[in-house]
Design a protein around this motif. Structure first.
Motif, short mmCIF file in Angstrom:
data_model
loop_
_atom_site.label_atom_id
_atom_site.label_comp_id
_atom_site.label_asym_id
_atom_site.label_seq_id
_atom_site.Cartn_x
_atom_site.Cartn_y
_atom_site.Cartn_z
N ASP A 39 1.89 6.69 6.16
CA ASP A 39 3.03 7.61 6.11
C ASP A 39 3.04 8.38 4.80
O ASP A 39 3.14 9.61 4.79
N GLN A 40 2.94 7.68 3.69
CA GLN A 40 2.97 8.38 2.40
C GLN A 40 1.79 9.34 2.26
O GLN A 40 1.92 10.43 1.70
N ILE A 82 2.16 9.42 -5.99
CA ILE A 82 2.71 10.77 -5.79
C ILE A 82 3.69 11.10 -6.92
O ILE A 82 3.64 12.18 -7.52
N GLU A 122 0.81 -1.21 0.00
CA GLU A 122 0.00 0.00 0.00
C GLU A 122 0.85 1.27 0.00
O GLU A 122 0.50 2.26 -0.64
N SER A 123 1.97 1.25 0.73
CA SER A 123 2.82 2.43 0.72
C SER A 123 3.37 2.65 -0.69
O SER A 123 3.44 3.78 -1.18
N GLY A 124 3.73 1.56 -1.34
CA GLY A 124 4.21 1.64 -2.72
C GLY A 124 3.15 2.18 -3.66
O GLY A 124 3.45 2.96 -4.57
N ILE A 125 1.91 1.79 -3.44
CA ILE A 125 0.82 2.27 -4.30
C ILE A 125 0.69 3.79 -4.17
O ILE A 125 0.67 4.51 -5.16
N GLY A 143 2.88 5.93 -2.72
CA GLY A 143 4.15 6.61 -3.01
C GLY A 143 4.39 6.77 -4.50
O GLY A 143 4.82 7.82 -4.97
N THR A 144 4.09 5.73 -5.28
CA THR A 144 4.28 5.85 -6.72
C THR A 144 3.19 6.74 -7.34
O THR A 144 3.44 7.42 -8.34
N THR A 161 2.46 12.22 5.46
CA THR A 161 3.69 13.02 5.46
C THR A 161 4.09 13.48 4.07
O THR A 161 4.88 14.42 3.93
N GLN A 162 3.56 12.85 3.03
CA GLN A 162 3.99 13.21 1.67
C GLN A 162 2.84 13.77 0.84
O GLN A 162 2.85 14.93 0.43
#
Lengths: 391, 327
Positions: free
Chosen positions: B95-96, B71, B63-66, B68-69, B99-100
């Motif tokens: 987090d993504q 973004i 999920e973070s990869g989903i 983060g990418t 924070t992002q």
């Protein structure tokens, strides 16, 4: 480990690394001098920034001393159409891509979060959350793929992406997920890991049991270790894999073995967790020193080194004075760009603060806003004390 | 003459996604199992056939990869619409998101807008195992930079997903999963209202019920039952959780003098709590009784055989109505 320039300044391209060594043929004498000049300037900048922090002019400084070759070399290995996703210690890479160094100081002073245009500079904003930028880089590189900007053979069109991160960040899940998404999507991307051997106080041995250049293998991203204190290896290996990425060969991992000579940040005390002998060992492998020896043997005279030193001092003075002159941001900037369109809560709170601040002036008091810059006032006092003793 | 079609919420979201994808080639869909399968709830069913594998892709289960990418793709000029499979699986991406994604526009001083939509099936009532029935919307509503919305009916689902995709800000799109197959008319011609406007669904005079997502159906049931007893409840579907259209809520409370806020989320530090605080600030002299919150208990979402006791039903809303009418 790929090394072309030994710690004693001898240039040698081993047969097994000839495919990287070819890239050195692209360099002119002016490039060698530029590498040295930029490494020296960014070190001088770094020392000055530490001093500014000690004087209270910066909230924090993040030194990169010792990592100049890894950063300047790789920075120049990145093409003029490529995108760079840095972590927060990439001052040298920033220099190679035209970032105004004052932008970095503004961020560390607390004026803004960087402020440069990531699209125009192709150097994205510093990422403070470890590894977060690796996924952004991978997503961006997926977009380069989707746009068909890979392996067209047209240098105006083809693009690659490089992302910087440290040994500590490799423990973050985002780095692993970035490697996985990159491999699956065959992104035009280089993962550049500066292994400076200390993640604040944690040694690399406490972060990994397998060399970091092999971290990508299980995901399908091959890697190589280079001597991160050799600017030529750093340049050549980065340039080669950025070329490969642009040509559609997919992602690659470079581990630049280097050493963080300074503290993690100015809040850190590295004497608590590492020995002086270790630091001295790495100082003997200094990236600038070996290039200097090499250049002198090539006949580069003292005039050049004097000029570089003078230009570093001029840079230091320039940034010192510019830092003193930095205004505080207007209060409304914190409300700006939270959303792309007017937002009721933001508008209400900004109007409230404006009115609240205005109420102090209306009552004949000093503008209340001065209290919000208390830190800077304190800094100014320190500055005055430091320079003239008048408070 | 408007073009009305009867369809369930899941199909309405599907139709809205197709509209947005047809309108803008930069709209990309990715997430876990959303391509060939159409997602575990089949919300994206058939989109692969219409738009092909360059527009809708399965992601690794990361999920973070989903996010983060997504973004990174937004930085590249795309408008990613990603699916998080279940509410309780969103936290690796927390987090993504916080924070992002939420901060990128502000951090970059507007250079990088983040037109990313994160679709999240949420809420309980489907007899699922742990982590499949949660209501995590308050975490995201608390984060500056995000927009948070939840449609309660097919027409809103069809239009709100398109409005969310058109937004240049990140939008958390909470889909009421137990209502996915609830049917209703969809007006294919005209959007009903802006993304962040609340709607008075039923007018009343005795008290106001503010709610969103899956609780809207429950609140309407409660109003129906109350009407039989001579109690006139006004029901507001707030639709947008961040920002909240407080004007519509406060106007209603000024009329009725009483407010119950209903949601499936636990009450402590909830969206309902924020609404209660705002109404106290803006309609204090109009209130005849304290604002009550009817929500889930402050316990982890329970095993399925207990969820009927956890989730507010019409009787729980009416019990609160009785209490505020007693003042």
């Amino acid at each position: 480990m790929v090394q072309f320039l030994s710690p004693d300044g001898k240039l040698h391209v081993p047969e097994e690394w000839a495919h990287y060594g070819e890239y050195l043929n692209r360099l002119t004498e002016a490039d060698y001098l530029k590498f040295y000049r930029d490494m020296a300037r960014i070190r001088r900048f770094d020392n000055e920034a530490t001093a500014l922090q000690r004087q209270g002019q910066l909230g924090l400084w993040i030194p990169a001393i010792g990592q100049e070759a890894a950063q300047i070399g790789s920075g120049y290995g990145v093409g003029s159409n490529d995108h760079i996703f840095p972590s927060y210690r990439e001052h040298g890479v920033a220099l190679t891509h035209g970032i105004d160094l004052m932008s970095i100081l503004k961020m560390l002073r607390g004026v803004n979060h960087g402020g440069w245009n990531p699209d125009e500079t192709r150097f994205h904003l510093y990422a403070i959350v470890l590894g977060s930028q690796v996924l952004h880089a991978t997503g961006y590189a997926m977009g380069v793929n989707f746009d068909g900007h890979v392996a067209t053979g047209n240098p105006e069109v083809d693009q690659a992406v490089i992302t910087y991160f440290g040994d500590g960040a490799t423990a973050e899940g985002d780095v692993s997920e970035g490697l996985l998404f990159a491999a699956i999507n065959k992104t035009p991307q280089v993962f550049f890991c500066q292994n400076n051997q200390w993640a604040i106080s944690s040694s690399t041995a406490s972060q990994t049991t397998v060399p970091l250049y092999r971290r990508g293998e299980g995901f399908g991203v091959n890697g190589i270790r280079i001597d991160g204190n050799d600017v030529l290896a750093s340049y050549a290996v980065t340039a080669k894999h950025m070329d490969d990425a642009r040509n559609g060969l997919g992602p690659y991992l470079i581990e630049a073995l280097t050493y963080r000579i300074g503290a993690h940040t100015t809040s850190d005390d590295p004497t608590k967790y590492r020995t002086n002998e270790e630091v001295e060992y790495w100082k003997a492998r200094d990236p600038l020193k070996r290039l200097e020896i090499f250049l002198r043997e090539q006949g580069v005279g003292q005039v050049f080194f004097d000029d570089v030193a003078a230009s570093g001092d001029a840079l230091a003075e320039e940034i010192r004075l510019a830092t003193f002159a930095l205004p505080n941001p207007p209060f409304e900037t914190m409300f700006n760009h939270v959303y792309s369109e007017p937002h009721p809560l933001i508008e209400e709170q900004m109007a409230w603060l404006e009115n609240y601040e205005g109420s102090f002036e209306a009552e004949g008091h000093l503008a209340h806003q001065t209290s919000s810059i208390q830190i800077i006032e304190t800094n100014d006092v320190i500055q005055v004390n430091h320079e003239g003793g008048a408070a | 003459m408007s073009n009305f079609v009867e369809m369930p919420i899941a199909k309405a979201i599907n139709a809205g996604l197709r509209q947005a994808m047809a309108r803008d080639p930069k709209v990309l869909l990715f997430g876990e199992d959303i391509a060939e399968l159409g997602g575990v709830f089949r919300v994206t069913e058939g989109i692969l056939n219409q738009f092909g594998p360059k527009r809708i892709m399965n992601s690794p289960i990361a999920e973070s990869g989903i996010v983060g990418t997504a973004i990174g793709l937004a930085m590249r000029g795309y408008r990613p619409v990603v699916e998080i499979q279940f509410d309780g699986f969103i936290f690796p991406a927390f987090d993504q998101i916080t924070t992002q994604l939420a901060k990128m526009q502000n951090r970059s001083e507007g250079f990088h807008q983040m037109p990313v939509v994160i679709r999240v099936p949420f809420g309980g009532g489907i007899g699922a195992v742990e982590h499949h029935s949660e209501s995590p919307e308050a975490y995201f509503a608390h984060t500056a930079g995000l927009r948070v919305v939840s449609p309660s009916n097919p027409n809103d689902a069809y239009w709100m997903i398109q409005q969310a995709i058109a937004s240049n800000d990140p939008v958390m799109f909470f889909e009421p999963k137990r209502r996915y197959w609830q049917k209703g008319p969809v007006n294919l011609d005209t959007a009903p209202m802006p993304l962040h406007a609340a709607r008075v669904l039923r007018e009343g005079t005795s008290a106001t019920i503010a709610c969103y997502g899956p609780m809207v159906t429950v609140a309407l049931q409660a109003a129906e039952i109350a009407a039989e007893e001579g109690i006139s409840l006004e029901v507001i579907d707030i639709r947008s959780i961040s920002p909240i259209d407080f004007t519509t809520i406060v106007d209603s409370v000024k009329k009725t003098g009483r407010l119950v806020v209903a949601s499936e989320a636990s009450n402590f530090v909830s969206v309902a709590g924020e609404i209660a605080a705002r109404v106290a600030e803006q309609a204090f002299y109009h209130l005849e009784a304290p604002v009550l919150r009817v929500g889930g208990f402050d316990v982890p979402y329970p095993p399925a055989k207990l969820e009927e006791l956890f989730l507010p039903d019409a009787d729980r809303i009416l019990e609160a109505v009785d209490r505020i009418l007693a003042y």
